[in-house]
Design a protein around this motif. Structure first.
Motif, PDB file in Angstrom:
ATOM      1  N   THR A  10     -64.576   5.115  22.790  1.00  0.00           N
ATOM      2  CA  THR A  10     -64.283   4.164  23.672  1.00  0.00           C
ATOM      3  C   THR A  10     -64.412   4.045  25.249  1.00  0.00           C
ATOM      4  OG1 THR A  10     -62.519   4.744  21.959  1.00  0.00           O
ATOM      5  CG2 THR A  10     -62.061   3.093  23.898  1.00  0.00           C
ATOM      6  N   CYS A  12     -63.691   3.213  28.531  1.00  0.00           N
ATOM      7  CA  CYS A  12     -61.551   3.449  29.516  1.00  0.00           C
ATOM      8  C   CYS A  12     -62.344   2.842  30.917  1.00  0.00           C
ATOM      9  CB  CYS A  12     -61.289   5.229  29.556  1.00  0.00           C
ATOM     10  SG  CYS A  12     -60.819   4.890  27.913  1.00  0.00           S
ATOM     11  N   THR A  15     -60.848  -2.916  34.371  1.00  0.00           N
ATOM     12  CA  THR A  15     -61.457  -3.819  34.053  1.00  0.00           C
ATOM     13  C   THR A  15     -62.036  -4.640  35.066  1.00  0.00           C
ATOM     14  OG1 THR A  15     -59.056  -4.944  33.983  1.00  0.00           O
ATOM     15  CG2 THR A  15     -59.776  -4.344  31.959  1.00  0.00           C
ATOM     16  N   SER A  37     -64.977  -1.973  23.088  1.00  0.00           N
ATOM     17  CA  SER A  37     -64.317  -1.361  24.265  1.00  0.00           C
ATOM     18  C   SER A  37     -63.112  -2.001  24.714  1.00  0.00           C
ATOM     19  CB  SER A  37     -65.603  -2.055  24.565  1.00  0.00           C
ATOM     20  OG  SER A  37     -65.575  -2.561  26.391  1.00  0.00           O
ATOM     21  N   VAL A  38     -62.904  -2.915  25.855  1.00  0.00           N
ATOM     22  CA  VAL A  38     -61.760  -3.176  26.505  1.00  0.00           C
ATOM     23  C   VAL A  38     -61.764  -4.934  25.136  1.00  0.00           C
ATOM     24  CG1 VAL A  38     -61.134  -2.217  28.628  1.00  0.00           C
ATOM     25  CG2 VAL A  38     -62.261  -3.837  28.088  1.00  0.00           C
ATOM     26  N   ASP A  66     -52.264  -1.461  26.650  1.00  0.00           N
ATOM     27  CA  ASP A  66     -52.243  -0.317  26.703  1.00  0.00           C
ATOM     28  C   ASP A  66     -52.196   0.254  25.168  1.00  0.00           C
ATOM     29  OD1 ASP A  66     -52.999  -1.251  29.573  1.00  0.00           O
ATOM     30  OD2 ASP A  66     -50.389  -0.427  30.077  1.00  0.00           O
ATOM     31  N   HIS A  69     -55.012   0.193  23.123  1.00  0.00           N
ATOM     32  CA  HIS A  69     -56.530   1.003  23.762  1.00  0.00           C
ATOM     33  C   HIS A  69     -55.548   3.205  23.629  1.00  0.00           C
ATOM     34  CE1 HIS A  69     -60.131   0.297  26.089  1.00  0.00           C
ATOM     35  NE2 HIS A  69     -59.208   1.926  26.438  1.00  0.00           N
ATOM     36  N   LYS A  72     -56.992   3.113  19.860  1.00  0.00           N
ATOM     37  CA  LYS A  72     -58.860   2.885  20.717  1.00  0.00           C
ATOM     38  C   LYS A  72     -58.924   4.393  21.165  1.00  0.00           C
ATOM     39  CE  LYS A  72     -59.470  -2.125  21.128  1.00  0.00           C
ATOM     40  NZ  LYS A  72     -59.852  -2.813  22.481  1.00  0.00           N
ATOM     41  N   THR A  92     -55.762   3.726  33.639  1.00  0.00           N
ATOM     42  CA  THR A  92     -56.608   5.271  33.074  1.00  0.00           C
ATOM     43  C   THR A  92     -56.276   6.092  33.178  1.00  0.00           C
ATOM     44  OG1 THR A  92     -59.028   2.834  34.198  1.00  0.00           O
ATOM     45  CG2 THR A  92     -59.876   5.450  33.877  1.00  0.00           C
ATOM     46  N   GLU A  95     -54.789   7.059  30.053  1.00  0.00           N
ATOM     47  CA  GLU A  95     -55.599   7.262  29.274  1.00  0.00           C
ATOM     48  C   GLU A  95     -56.530   8.533  29.059  1.00  0.00           C
ATOM     49  OE1 GLU A  95     -56.341   2.539  28.763  1.00  0.00           O
ATOM     50  OE2 GLU A  95     -57.618   3.417  30.322  1.00  0.00           O
TER      51      GLU A  95
END
Length: 113
Positions: A10, A12, A15, A37-38, A66, A69, A72, A92, A95
């Motif tokens: 994944t 991170c 963006t 991906s996003v 969020d 993600h 993900k 990030t 994450e």
């Protein structure tokens, strides 16, 4: 039919680094990985999605993205952090913490000193 197991990665990162996301996605895919991906690039592009939202909807949407993600990250074997110029923002960072807590391997676009 091949039953080869492809690692799942994944992506991170902020963006705002859309080009770097696309580049990493291609490279990692060609190296034999399944890349997640996003769904949207909030900082660079996809403005048509954001411009007509009121504050409340915007906040709810960002919270959903969020959370999505994190799901993900749950699906992945590892995360690949797009940290252009060493930049890692709050989302990030959270994450990365989440990935650490769930024993995911963490790789960085740019090596951290």
């Amino acid at each position: 039919m091949s039953s080869r197991k492809y690692p799942v990665i994944t992506l991170c990162g902020s963006t705002r680094f859309k080009d770097e996301f696309m580049e990493a996605q291609k490279r990692l895919t060609l190296e034999g990985n399944i890349v997640i991906s996003v769904g949207l690039f909030g900082h660079s592009g996809d403005s048509e999605v954001w411009e007509n939202m009121d504050e409340g909807t915007l906040t709810k949407t960002k919270e959903m993205l969020d959370d999505m993600h994190k799901r993900k990250i749950d699906m992945a074997d590892e995360i690949f952090v797009i940290n252009v110029g060493g930049y890692i923002g709050d989302s990030t960072r959270s994450e990365i913490e989440y990935a650490k807590k769930h024993n995911k391997k963490i790789m960085y676009l740019e090596e951290k000193n």
